[in-house]
Design an enzyme around this catalytic site. Structure first.
Site, PDB file in Angstrom:
ATOM      1  N   PRO A   2       0.822  -1.205   0.000  1.00 58.49           N
ATOM      2  CA  PRO A   2       0.000   0.000   0.000  1.00 58.49           C
ATOM      3  C   PRO A   2       0.857   1.256   0.000  1.00 58.49           C
ATOM      4  O   PRO A   2       1.940   1.291   0.594  1.00 58.49           O
ATOM      5  CB  PRO A   2      -0.804  -0.122   1.293  1.00 58.49           C
ATOM      6  CG  PRO A   2       0.017  -1.005   2.164  1.00 58.49           C
ATOM      7  CD  PRO A   2       0.673  -1.982   1.230  1.00 58.49           C
ATOM      8  N   GLU A   3       0.399   2.279  -0.695  1.00 61.30           N
ATOM      9  CA  GLU A   3       1.108   3.556  -0.685  1.00 61.30           C
ATOM     10  C   GLU A   3       0.634   4.364   0.520  1.00 61.30           C
ATOM     11  O   GLU A   3      -0.301   4.001   1.230  1.00 61.30           O
ATOM     12  CB  GLU A   3       0.880   4.273  -2.011  1.00 61.30           C
ATOM     13  CG  GLU A   3       1.230   3.386  -3.202  1.00 61.30           C
ATOM     14  CD  GLU A   3       1.826   4.117  -4.393  1.00 61.30           C
ATOM     15  OE1 GLU A   3       2.274   5.261  -4.237  1.00 61.30           O
ATOM     16  OE2 GLU A   3       1.858   3.508  -5.481  1.00 61.30           O
ATOM     17  N   LYS A  52       4.533   5.040   5.095  1.00 54.67           N
ATOM     18  CA  LYS A  52       3.875   3.737   5.094  1.00 54.67           C
ATOM     19  C   LYS A  52       3.852   3.094   6.474  1.00 54.67           C
ATOM     20  O   LYS A  52       3.520   1.912   6.604  1.00 54.67           O
ATOM     21  CB  LYS A  52       4.581   2.814   4.086  1.00 54.67           C
ATOM     22  CG  LYS A  52       4.540   3.360   2.653  1.00 54.67           C
ATOM     23  CD  LYS A  52       5.280   2.452   1.688  1.00 54.67           C
ATOM     24  CE  LYS A  52       5.267   3.047   0.279  1.00 54.67           C
ATOM     25  NZ  LYS A  52       5.955   2.173  -0.687  1.00 54.67           N
ATOM     26  N   ARG A 200      14.330   8.391  10.768  1.00 56.22           N
ATOM     27  CA  ARG A 200      14.968   7.784   9.596  1.00 56.22           C
ATOM     28  C   ARG A 200      14.150   7.980   8.324  1.00 56.22           C
ATOM     29  O   ARG A 200      14.610   7.628   7.231  1.00 56.22           O
ATOM     30  CB  ARG A 200      15.176   6.281   9.837  1.00 56.22           C
ATOM     31  CG  ARG A 200      16.166   5.962  10.944  1.00 56.22           C
ATOM     32  CD  ARG A 200      16.535   4.492  10.964  1.00 56.22           C
ATOM     33  NE  ARG A 200      15.420   3.640  11.366  1.00 56.22           N
ATOM     34  CZ  ARG A 200      15.168   3.262  12.621  1.00 56.22           C
ATOM     35  NH1 ARG A 200      15.956   3.704  13.595  1.00 56.22           N
ATOM     36  NH2 ARG A 200      14.149   2.459  12.909  1.00 56.22           N
ATOM     37  N   ASN A 242       5.014   2.852  -6.080  1.00 57.25           N
ATOM     38  CA  ASN A 242       5.294   2.710  -7.502  1.00 57.25           C
ATOM     39  C   ASN A 242       4.346   3.520  -8.381  1.00 57.25           C
ATOM     40  O   ASN A 242       4.751   4.076  -9.400  1.00 57.25           O
ATOM     41  CB  ASN A 242       5.249   1.227  -7.888  1.00 57.25           C
ATOM     42  CG  ASN A 242       6.209   0.902  -9.006  1.00 57.25           C
ATOM     43  OD1 ASN A 242       7.117   1.668  -9.295  1.00 57.25           O
ATOM     44  ND2 ASN A 242       6.004  -0.231  -9.652  1.00 57.25           N
ATOM     45  N   ARG A 335      11.844  -2.999  -8.984  1.00 60.65           N
ATOM     46  CA  ARG A 335      10.444  -2.586  -9.159  1.00 60.65           C
ATOM     47  C   ARG A 335      10.211  -2.161 -10.601  1.00 60.65           C
ATOM     48  O   ARG A 335      11.097  -1.594 -11.257  1.00 60.65           O
ATOM     49  CB  ARG A 335      10.090  -1.426  -8.212  1.00 60.65           C
ATOM     50  CG  ARG A 335      10.266  -1.741  -6.737  1.00 60.65           C
ATOM     51  CD  ARG A 335       9.323  -2.827  -6.252  1.00 60.65           C
ATOM     52  NE  ARG A 335       7.930  -2.471  -6.440  1.00 60.65           N
ATOM     53  CZ  ARG A 335       7.224  -1.731  -5.570  1.00 60.65           C
ATOM     54  NH1 ARG A 335       7.804  -1.266  -4.475  1.00 60.65           N
ATOM     55  NH2 ARG A 335       5.955  -1.476  -5.792  1.00 60.65           N
TER      56      ARG A 335
END
Length: 345
Positions: A2-3, A52, A200, A242, A335
């Site tokens: 999931p984005e 995410k 991070r 993506n 990807r």
């Protein structure tokens, strides 16, 4: 995977359905029993997302989180200042490729318009939220019977269904449940540990805090990696996946193989602003549709259903809707990558 907009939407769902309540927590699968035991009987506060990553704060052991701390106590339940409040423990979840949440409950619990986005399931049925239209809610179990008649919401107590599959964590109230299965990460963290995770990560377009655009530009221009890789690098921009990578670079006219250090400040500012806009729209809709109105076909194109939603994503070998060039595909860091050689430079 999931984005970021899906995780932000999930945080809103959990906040609406659970925040301010004492919840029961269990691990039907058994892999998170120790963590569930810590959360069981705790007060849940509004969930939050950064990219995410999902973070859910809990007041464990009946403590009054932030009591007597004034503004510091209030801000300490909000990211990135979570480390300021030692009274909270946080559930940290990263869904990864296979994770999902399944919600069950009575008719009131399942009436939220936020339910139904990808990775946010109602029972075993996924629904898609349509903008400016009522959401089709698929209610399972006893709630379906009660919902069929007016005034019957309280006719009988709702009973949670038996867990289906490998449920890592179940959160339960008198009116509904949320089952988490298949996450890449599921852990209890202190505020300091949450702050370390967030530290991070790059700026999140859906947060778009003051200075985030400038930080994004600085992070991209400091590197000689292709910008197509940098947009997916969660330490540069937290949340895009993506689809947003392919579509935002197309809309900004940036070739994905252009080195980050060689992309102009103005173009990167436009790219950031477009990510903010596209992901914000995805958060509202509950699904991703990035095609601009002037390019969208009036009717679905035969053999090219993606053209109704996307300009280049999954449209390899087909004609660009803007310039007529052939959309290309390659692999970048494992990807699939999509772009138009005529529009992106």
């Amino acid at each position: 995977m999931p984005e970021g907009h899906s995780i932000h939407r999930l945080a809103l769902v959990l906040g609406e359905l659970f925040a301010g309540q004492t919840v029961r927590a269990s691990s039907p699968q058994g892999r998170f029993t120790a963590g569930a035991d810590i959360l069981d009987g705790s007060l849940i506060l509004p969930a939050q997302a950064w990219g995410k990553h999902l973070f859910v704060p809990f007041v464990v052991g009946g403590q009054n989180a932030g009591a007597g701390n004034g503004r510091a106590g209030e801000s300490a339940t909000q990211l990135p200042d979570a480390a300021l409040n030692p009274d909270l423990l946080w559930l940290h979840v990263h869904l990864g490729l296979y994770g999902r949440w399944v919600f069950n409950g009575d008719a009131t619990f399942l009436s939220s318009r936020l339910l139904g986005a990808p990775h946010i399931l109602i029972g075993e049925e996924a629904t898609e939220l349509r903008a400016a239209a009522p959401t089709a809610i698929h209610v399972t179990g006893p709630a379906a019977t009660r919902a069929s008649g007016p005034g019957n919401h309280d006719a009988e107590a709702w009973r949670p269904p038996a867990p289906r599959g490998a449920v890592r964590l179940r959160l339960l109230t008198a009116h509904g449940s949320a089952d988490l299965s298949g996450p890449n990460q599921c852990a209890i963290k202190t505020g300091d540990e949450v702050a370390a995770v967030v530290g991070r990560l790059g700026p999140d377009p859906l947060r778009n805090a003051p200075g985030d655009r400038e930080r994004f530009i600085e992070l991209v221009r400091a590197r000689r990696s292709p910008v197509g890789a940098l947009v997916m690098n969660q330490s540069v921009a937290a949340g895009p996946g993506n689809i947003y990578r392919a579509e935002s670079l197309f809309r900004a006219g940036i070739h994905p193989y252009r080195v980050g250090a060689r992309v102009g400040v103005g173009r990167l500012a436009d790219l950031w602003d477009d990510l903010v806009s596209l992901m914000g729209d995805g958060l509202t809709r509950g699904t991703i549709r990035t095609i601009s109105p002037e390019l969208a076909p009036a009717e679905p194109l035969p053999g090219d259903p993606e053209a109704s939603r996307f300009a280049v994503y999954h449209r390899q070998g087909r004609t660009c809707l803007r310039c007529g060039a052939t959309v290309r595909e390659a692999e970048m860091q494992g990807r699939r990558l999509f772009w138009c050689p005529g529009c992106q430079h």
